[in-house]
Design an enzyme around this catalytic site. Structure first.
Site, PDB file in Angstrom:
ATOM      1  N   HIS A 354      18.575 -38.891 -36.357  1.00  0.00           N
ATOM      2  CA  HIS A 354      19.887 -38.497 -36.882  1.00  0.00           C
ATOM      3  C   HIS A 354      20.821 -37.932 -35.827  1.00  0.00           C
ATOM      4  O   HIS A 354      21.895 -37.433 -36.182  1.00  0.00           O
ATOM      5  CB  HIS A 354      19.718 -37.444 -37.985  1.00  0.00           C
ATOM      6  CG  HIS A 354      19.228 -38.004 -39.284  1.00  0.00           C
ATOM      7  ND1 HIS A 354      20.072 -38.582 -40.218  1.00  0.00           N
ATOM      8  CD2 HIS A 354      17.985 -38.098 -39.812  1.00  0.00           C
ATOM      9  CE1 HIS A 354      19.367 -38.991 -41.264  1.00  0.00           C
ATOM     10  NE2 HIS A 354      18.101 -38.717 -41.044  1.00  0.00           N
ATOM     11  N   LYS A 542      32.697 -29.740 -43.007  1.00  0.00           N
ATOM     12  CA  LYS A 542      31.419 -30.180 -42.436  1.00  0.00           C
ATOM     13  C   LYS A 542      30.855 -29.010 -41.640  1.00  0.00           C
ATOM     14  O   LYS A 542      31.510 -27.980 -41.487  1.00  0.00           O
ATOM     15  CB  LYS A 542      31.595 -31.409 -41.542  1.00  0.00           C
ATOM     16  CG  LYS A 542      32.664 -31.262 -40.475  1.00  0.00           C
ATOM     17  CD  LYS A 542      32.833 -32.549 -39.687  1.00  0.00           C
ATOM     18  CE  LYS A 542      33.577 -33.581 -40.482  1.00  0.00           C
ATOM     19  NZ  LYS A 542      32.811 -34.802 -40.725  1.00  0.00           N
ATOM     20  N   ARG A 543      29.644 -29.172 -41.150  1.00  0.00           N
ATOM     21  CA  ARG A 543      29.049 -28.148 -40.309  1.00  0.00           C
ATOM     22  C   ARG A 543      29.943 -27.868 -39.111  1.00  0.00           C
ATOM     23  O   ARG A 543      30.564 -28.769 -38.559  1.00  0.00           O
ATOM     24  CB  ARG A 543      27.666 -28.644 -39.865  1.00  0.00           C
ATOM     25  CG  ARG A 543      26.821 -27.679 -39.096  1.00  0.00           C
ATOM     26  CD  ARG A 543      25.383 -28.177 -39.047  1.00  0.00           C
ATOM     27  NE  ARG A 543      25.288 -29.564 -38.662  1.00  0.00           N
ATOM     28  CZ  ARG A 543      25.142 -29.996 -37.399  1.00  0.00           C
ATOM     29  NH1 ARG A 543      25.083 -29.118 -36.403  1.00  0.00           N
ATOM     30  NH2 ARG A 543      25.038 -31.278 -37.122  1.00  0.00           N
ATOM     31  N   LYS A 548      32.061 -31.906 -33.485  1.00  0.00           N
ATOM     32  CA  LYS A 548      32.802 -32.319 -34.685  1.00  0.00           C
ATOM     33  C   LYS A 548      34.290 -31.984 -34.576  1.00  0.00           C
ATOM     34  O   LYS A 548      35.104 -32.437 -35.356  1.00  0.00           O
ATOM     35  CB  LYS A 548      32.183 -31.691 -35.934  1.00  0.00           C
ATOM     36  CG  LYS A 548      30.762 -32.204 -36.207  1.00  0.00           C
ATOM     37  CD  LYS A 548      30.149 -31.557 -37.435  1.00  0.00           C
ATOM     38  CE  LYS A 548      28.712 -31.996 -37.661  1.00  0.00           C
ATOM     39  NZ  LYS A 548      28.583 -33.392 -38.141  1.00  0.00           N
ATOM     40  N   THR A 650      28.264 -38.552 -43.678  1.00  0.00           N
ATOM     41  CA  THR A 650      28.234 -38.979 -45.080  1.00  0.00           C
ATOM     42  C   THR A 650      29.447 -38.428 -45.834  1.00  0.00           C
ATOM     43  O   THR A 650      29.873 -38.995 -46.836  1.00  0.00           O
ATOM     44  CB  THR A 650      26.943 -38.525 -45.785  1.00  0.00           C
ATOM     45  OG1 THR A 650      26.740 -37.122 -45.568  1.00  0.00           O
ATOM     46  CG2 THR A 650      25.745 -39.299 -45.269  1.00  0.00           C
ATOM     47  N   LYS A 654      32.022 -40.066 -48.862  1.00  0.00           N
ATOM     48  CA  LYS A 654      32.405 -39.425 -50.131  1.00  0.00           C
ATOM     49  C   LYS A 654      33.915 -39.351 -50.271  1.00  0.00           C
ATOM     50  O   LYS A 654      34.471 -39.597 -51.349  1.00  0.00           O
ATOM     51  CB  LYS A 654      31.782 -38.032 -50.208  1.00  0.00           C
ATOM     52  CG  LYS A 654      30.266 -38.026 -50.220  1.00  0.00           C
ATOM     53  CD  LYS A 654      29.701 -36.648 -49.911  1.00  0.00           C
ATOM     54  CE  LYS A 654      28.221 -36.724 -49.628  1.00  0.00           C
ATOM     55  NZ  LYS A 654      27.676 -35.463 -49.068  1.00  0.00           N
TER      56      LYS A 654
END
Length: 800
Positions: A354, A542-543, A548, A650, A654
């Site tokens: 991952h 998100k985290r 990110k 993911t 969504k």
């Protein structure tokens, strides 16, 4: 079998009286919640027994999905929905005199995960059940989830996430199926008739008690199980010490066992934390493998056909010790030879990677492994020796390649290499990610064993993440493409023929606006914040991690703010930026970014120039139940990671399913989104993965900083002060290092956001783009992902 409202109601009343000794008039919301859960649990438990009996009678191959995280969220509404009992349950609760919405909201999130990894595991378990694949998920029954986030004076504060007092209604403890896990001690060996006899002595015992959570599939009677292991000491208390008045010491052994399942992801930046985290991983792996092999022997009487009837899927490297643990049981307990055991293991275990981040590819200190798991260490050294011999032969003793591929090297145990050596398949989770694994991260292994490397692009449970959370959109889809989309997400493509239907496009816009207003009401109740629903809901949740690039988003907001300050009368479309993220407690830079975003929000939201025009809100304690409210309301999905760093994502799927448009880099599954959407239905920007790789060796952030006045002015606000606080540390990290190339991408990002804002002004065009995102999102259904696993890795049949 169907159940009427009256039957559900009578069952709830019975549970209240038998389990809580109260009538429905006396019951609290929490007691009603738990009674409802028990009613559904009973239905699922009965179906679960039937499902397992059928699988065993037919000799079906079983899937065992091992993940240290299962981010289940709330289960009452989900299980009722999958069992086709949601209307009856709502009516039963209302007839008992309770508000159904309040009862559903009373349930805590089962936060047994950190983010996408755990949520993916939950989606996959739902899809495996819906597709009628006999499967069990395995994890730890954490008493406390990751943590509950509180923002105090702009800073993240971590509070205990105590989900068990109400959430345990779903759990079925099975102490009769407890397994014993051994830590420490010494190993004695001797040879007897050419067979190695192993004796493990002076070890510490910990009991792993299974707490099963049943999982219902949609449109099927099939039920699977999530088995969560709870750690207990076999000796509750040392009575000798207690009798001597040494009360604290008398319970030390019990406390040391209990701490294994106390909290998800203890900090591991010190020896004690590393030791506890390794204990967690081996505890859950050992208990799981013992349980699986024990059941297999009860059914077949031998382990020699284990690989024919079982597949063990490792979700990231956390369960990697399944390889030596299965070897230990096959050799020490079943008496098989090394070659027999290795054949079975390497045809049973598969590994999903991952991440490409080096720090996330776990490496454990050799000494810790040797002290804590002496027998496993012996097996690991033999695995490492044999695998290294293969590498040396294939690569003609090339030391550089050996160092990268070795299972044990330079005092460390490399878990990803262990998974590759001991597994039958290795898969990435998006096309780009899998290519990076093949051509970069695991290039040498792939050259040696190319047949092992696969791709299975991630997917999400579209029933939960569209139908269940976005009722108006679900209604529109059922009217246009039919209810069949719930079990065949490819049918969503049929919505595309309405792309020029003015009435449908208008309805798409109305649905989004109603969802925005619903989320604004929710946010007002939860956080006391008043959102401007006339603004574009531009969302990044998100985290919190530097790759990110929440900081890139914040820099762009700073730029917009500076434009407004310089020209208060400029034409400016209202814009509401929403952030939600948790930072790992020991990740100082991530926590600093959270503080900066909150300082920026304070300054902007209190500046009269920005009133009803620019708003920034950090949503506290982002979690599954918040995402279920936010996804339908979001108009813009921020997927802005440095290209080549995000494995898949993911959340992007969504958002897409709920009609949000993506502003993003070509990273992770964004690449496949782009393949189905094209340039015209998303807003791409930034360097591509190959460009990042080519630029990195000579990347000079100061060059970008010095040559672009807009960029320099934006970044300099960090050191000049935001919300009364100086963030020169973040300024310095950008200008001096900028590991994730924010400065290289900021101008392109700002331009993409500007294109997005201009497009938003054409409501019909925007709604058409939104419709096309929804229509083409079916490929990202978890059902498709699980079918891919079943076909290419597991080789098991499934309901089509």
């Amino acid at each position: 079998m169907t159940y009427s409202t009256q039957q559900i109601k009578d069952s709830i009343i019975q549970k209240l009286r038998l389990n809580y000794g109260c009538t429905e008039q006396q019951a609290s919301d929490g007691e009603v919640l738990k009674a409802c859960a028990m009613v559904l649990r009973d239905i699922m438990a009965e179906r679960g027994v039937t499902s397992r009996q059928k699988a065993e009678a037919e000799g079906q191959r079983k899937v065992h999905y091992l993940s240290l995280e299962f981010l289940m969220g709330r289960s009452l509404m989900k299980n009722a929905y999958n069992l086709d009992l949601l209307p009856q349950l709502r009516s039963a609760i209302e007839e008992l005199g309770f508000d159904a919405g309040r009862i559903f909201d009373t349930e805590p999130d089962a936060g047994l995960g950190n983010g996408g990894l755990g949520r993916l595991a939950a989606c996959y378990l739902d899809s495996m059940t819906t597709l009628e694949i006999p499967a069990t998920g395995y994890s730890i029954c954490y008493e406390l989830g990751l943590f509950r986030q509180k923002i105090v004076e702009g800073q993240q504060v971590e509070l205990p996430d105590d989900w068990m007092p109400l959430g345990d209604a779903w759990l079925m403890p099975k102490p009769q199926e407890a397994e014993e896990v051994h830590f420490g001690g010494k190993i004695r060996t001797r040879w007897d008739n050419n067979h190695l006899m192993v004796v493990h002595e002076d070890y510490t015992r910990v009991l792993a008690v299974p707490c099963d959570m049943e999982v219902a599939g949609y449109g099927t009677e099939h039920v699977n199980t999530l088995r969560l292991w709870d750690a207990k000491s076999p000796k509750p208390i040392d009575m000798t010490l207690f009798s001597q008045g040494q009360y604290l010491r008398s319970g030390e052994e019990r406390a040391m066992a209990d701490v294994i399942s106390k909290v998800l992801y203890p900090e591991d930046n010190h020896y004690e934390g590393k030791s506890l985290r390794l204990k967690q991983q081996y505890f859950f792996v050992s208990a799981t493998v013992q349980s699986i092999t024990r059941r297999h022997i009860q059914t077949y009487g031998t382990l020699k056909n284990f690989h024919e009837k079982n597949v063990i899927q490792i979700n990231d490297t956390h369960p990697a010790l399944v390889v030596p643990e299965l070897m230990r049981i096959l050799i020490d307990d079943a008496g098989l030879s090394w070659d027999e055991a290795w054949h079975i293991t390497t045809n049973s275990v598969a590994y999903t990677n991952h991440t490409v981040l080096a720090e996330a590819l776990e490496c454990w200190p050799q000494q810790l492994m040797e002290d804590l798991l002496p027998r496993v260490w012996q097996i690991l050294t033999e695995i490492a020796r044999r695998y290294q011999e293969r590498i040396e032969a294939y690569y003609n003793n090339d030391l550089a390649k050996i160092a990268k591929m070795a299972v044990i090297w330079d005092g460390g145990v490399h878990m990803a290499n262990l998974c590759i050596a001991g597994g039958m398949a290795v898969n990435g989770v998006s096309a780009l990610h899998s290519d990076i694994l093949r051509n970069d991260v695991f290039r040498n292994q792939c050259a040696m064993e190319p047949e092992k490397f696969k791709n299975v692009t991630n997917g999400v449970d579209h029933r939960r993440w569209l139908s269940q959370i976005n009722a108006p959109l679900d209604t529109l889809l059922k009217e246009t493409v039919g209810e069949g989309y719930l079990t065949d997400a490819s049918l969503m493509k049929g919505l595309e023929k309405y792309a020029d239907d003015a009435a449908v496009l208008k309805r798409i816009g109305e649905i989004k606006q109603a969802n925005k207003e619903a989320f604004a009401r929710w946010a007002k109740r939860q956080q006391g914040v008043v959102l401007n629903t006339d603004g574009i809901f531009d969302v990044q949740v998100k985290r919190l991690h530097e790759y990110k690039r929440q900081l890139l988003n914040a820099l762009h907001i700073i730029n917009l703010y500076q434009q407004l300050r310089d020209n208060p009368n400029m034409d400016f479309r209202p814009h509401t930026f929403l952030f939600g993220a948790k930072a790992a407690p020991g990740y100082a830079v991530a926590k600093r970014i959270i503080r900066m975003i909150n300082a920026l929000a304070t300054q902007i939201n209190n500046d009269p120039v920005c009133k009803d025009r620019l708003q920034v809100v950090f949503l506290e304690n982002y979690r599954v139940s918040m995402a279920e409210m936010l996804m339908p309301a979001s108009e813009v999905s921020q997927q802005i990671s440095t290209a080549g760093k995000e494995a898949s994502g993911t959340g992007n799927m969504k958002f897409m399913m709920n009609g949000a448009l993506t502003v993003g880099t070509l990273d992770g599954a964004n690449v496949e989104m782009h393949e189905v959407l094209g340039d015209e239905n998303m807003f791409l920007f930034g360097l591509h993965a190959d460009e990042v790789a080519n630029l990195r060796p000579n990347y000079d952030p100061q060059m970008f900083y010095n040559r672009d006045p807009m960029l320099r002015n934006t970044v300099d606000m960090l050191k000049h002060g935001i919300g009364g606080e100086n963030f020169e540390d973040l300024w310095r990290s950008l200008v001096m290092r900028d590991e994730y190339m924010l400065l290289a991408d900021l101008p392109s990002y700002a331009a993409a956001e500007q294109r997005m804002v201009e497009t938003y002004g054409d409501r019909e065009k925007w709604n058409r783009m939104s419709l096309l995102n929804i229509a083409r999102s079916g490929i990202f259904s978890a059902d498709r992902s699980i079918a891919d696993y079943a076909n290419t890795i597991w080789h098991v049949p499934y309901r089509k």
